[in-house]
Motif scaffolding. Structure first.
Motif, PDB file in Angstrom:
ATOM      1  N   ARG A  72     -38.080  62.109  34.011  1.00 39.53           N
ATOM      2  CA  ARG A  72     -37.611  61.558  34.624  1.00 39.53           C
ATOM      3  C   ARG A  72     -36.642  60.690  34.657  1.00 39.53           C
ATOM      4  O   ARG A  72     -36.272  60.951  35.696  1.00 39.53           O
ATOM      5  CB  ARG A  72     -37.906  59.679  33.133  1.00 39.53           C
ATOM      6  CG  ARG A  72     -36.929  58.833  33.752  1.00 39.53           C
ATOM      7  CD  ARG A  72     -37.707  57.594  32.588  1.00 39.53           C
ATOM      8  NE  ARG A  72     -37.256  58.344  31.529  1.00 39.53           N
ATOM      9  CZ  ARG A  72     -37.982  58.405  30.106  1.00 39.53           C
ATOM     10  NH1 ARG A  72     -39.449  57.257  30.127  1.00 39.53           N
ATOM     11  NH2 ARG A  72     -37.551  58.478  28.604  1.00 39.53           N
ATOM     12  N   VAL A 114     -37.343  63.400  38.030  1.00 40.31           N
ATOM     13  CA  VAL A 114     -37.497  62.140  39.586  1.00 40.31           C
ATOM     14  C   VAL A 114     -35.831  61.427  39.689  1.00 40.31           C
ATOM     15  O   VAL A 114     -35.732  61.233  41.252  1.00 40.31           O
ATOM     16  CB  VAL A 114     -38.467  61.595  38.580  1.00 40.31           C
ATOM     17  CG1 VAL A 114     -39.024  60.768  39.913  1.00 40.31           C
ATOM     18  CG2 VAL A 114     -39.485  62.179  38.629  1.00 40.31           C
ATOM     19  N   GLY A 115     -35.769  61.131  38.806  1.00 40.36           N
ATOM     20  CA  GLY A 115     -34.440  60.532  39.090  1.00 40.36           C
ATOM     21  C   GLY A 115     -33.233  60.503  40.048  1.00 40.36           C
ATOM     22  O   GLY A 115     -32.287  60.035  40.960  1.00 40.36           O
ATOM     23  N   VAL A 122     -38.350  55.538  38.848  1.00 38.96           N
ATOM     24  CA  VAL A 122     -38.566  55.692  37.347  1.00 38.96           C
ATOM     25  C   VAL A 122     -36.941  54.908  36.646  1.00 38.96           C
ATOM     26  O   VAL A 122     -35.824  54.366  36.914  1.00 38.96           O
ATOM     27  CB  VAL A 122     -38.184  57.288  37.639  1.00 38.96           C
ATOM     28  CG1 VAL A 122     -39.136  57.352  37.980  1.00 38.96           C
ATOM     29  CG2 VAL A 122     -36.917  57.652  37.290  1.00 38.96           C
ATOM     30  N   HIS A 182     -34.652  55.150  33.884  1.00 33.70           N
ATOM     31  CA  HIS A 182     -33.786  55.516  32.677  1.00 33.70           C
ATOM     32  C   HIS A 182     -33.345  55.444  30.794  1.00 33.70           C
ATOM     33  O   HIS A 182     -33.195  54.032  30.809  1.00 33.70           O
ATOM     34  CB  HIS A 182     -32.490  55.275  34.068  1.00 33.70           C
ATOM     35  CG  HIS A 182     -31.700  56.706  33.113  1.00 33.70           C
ATOM     36  ND1 HIS A 182     -31.849  58.133  33.287  1.00 33.70           N
ATOM     37  CD2 HIS A 182     -30.914  56.452  32.379  1.00 33.70           C
ATOM     38  CE1 HIS A 182     -30.577  58.261  32.937  1.00 33.70           C
ATOM     39  NE2 HIS A 182     -29.177  57.681  32.591  1.00 33.70           N
ATOM     40  N   ASP A 199     -32.027  61.433  29.476  1.00 37.88           N
ATOM     41  CA  ASP A 199     -33.082  61.612  30.206  1.00 37.88           C
ATOM     42  C   ASP A 199     -32.091  63.055  31.171  1.00 37.88           C
ATOM     43  O   ASP A 199     -33.379  63.642  31.058  1.00 37.88           O
ATOM     44  CB  ASP A 199     -32.917  60.759  31.012  1.00 37.88           C
ATOM     45  CG  ASP A 199     -35.378  59.369  30.319  1.00 37.88           C
ATOM     46  OD1 ASP A 199     -34.949  59.774  29.112  1.00 37.88           O
ATOM     47  OD2 ASP A 199     -34.800  59.069  31.112  1.00 37.88           O
TER      48      ASP A 199
END
Length: 252
Positions: free
Chosen positions: A9, A12-13, A20, A22, A26
């Motif tokens: 996650r 991806v961010g 996505v 948060h 993460d």
């Protein structure tokens, strides 16, 4: 499992523009889990390559433009800022300290403009090369190049050294050399995407090799890598990987 989910996650961010959620932790999970790099490369590469499926139905130039737009729609343009800063640092006269100052400078110089224009043009031409291949092969090469790029970024995190505090050190300080085994295992199957043809393997390896260029230059002229070098490597690796894959499909 929760840490892996958080790491993906966070990746991806950071690496894409995909929406996505948060959660706290993460970012730290991502920094210490380099295998998240090629996982996100697989997701981003798959989404960005979708316009290539129309290669048999639309003009090659249109498909190439669609691929270019899809890449930046999925991954964003913030990594191009690293290309711009690297371009200015390449042309400045002075020692490592002077080059690091240029990297941090928000002024856009001629080197930055040329570097960004050259990178985007090179990617568009790579897309044109992909558009002339069979759609399934084109998609496989594009995905392999994206995964290879992210594998190279994982290698930078695991083996690189940061020249000064900042984004680069946040990655290099959170990983060890042995951590590279996991991203290598994740990325390896993608090399067989065009089996028995080696184009995907060449694209993956070409992306890693292309990414090594800014890494090597930063080690020699900046004293180590930085967040800007990570960003520049992401863009340069993709271009090198796609071109290498297209050449391999054409010649082999």
């Amino acid at each position: 499992m929760g840490r892996w989910i958080g790491a993906v996650r966070g990746a991806v961010g950071f690496l894409t523009r995909l929406p996505v959620g948060h959660r706290d932790g993460d970012w730290d999970a991502f920094r210490s889990t380099p295998a998240a790099f090629p996982i996100v490369g697989l997701v981003a590469g798959t989404l960005a390559s979708l316009p290539l499926l129309a290669a048999d139905a639309l003009p090659s130039a249109t498909v190439a433009f669609g691929y270019l737009l899809a890449v930046y729609a999925v991954t964003g343009i913030h990594h191009l800022d690293g290309v711009a800063d690297l371009g200015d640092a390449l042309v400045v006269h002075g020692d490592a300290e002077r080059r690091r100052e240029v990297l941090k400078d928000t002024t856009t110089g001629v080197g930055a403009l040329l570097a960004v224009a050259g990178t985007v043009t090179a990617l568009a031409l790579a897309g044109l090369g992909l558009a002339g291949r069979p759609p399934v092969a084109a998609v496989a090469i594009a995905i392999a190049a994206e995964v290879g790029t992210k594998l190279g970024m994982a290698a930078m995190a695991c083996f690189g050294r940061a020249g000064y505090p900042g984004m680069g050190r946040q990655f290099t300080a959170a990983t060890a050399r042995r951590s590279f085994l996991a991203p290598a295992v994740v990325a390896a199957p993608i090399a067989a995407a065009t089996w028995p043809h080696p184009a995907a393997a060449v694209a993956l390896c070409g992306a890693v090799a292309g990414l090594a260029l800014p890494w090597y230059w930063a080690d020699r002229h900046l004293g180590g890598i930085s967040g800007d070098i990570f960003g520049a490597a992401n863009e340069i690796g993709r271009v090198a990987g796609v071109h290498a894959g297209v050449i391999a499909w054409t010649l082999l």
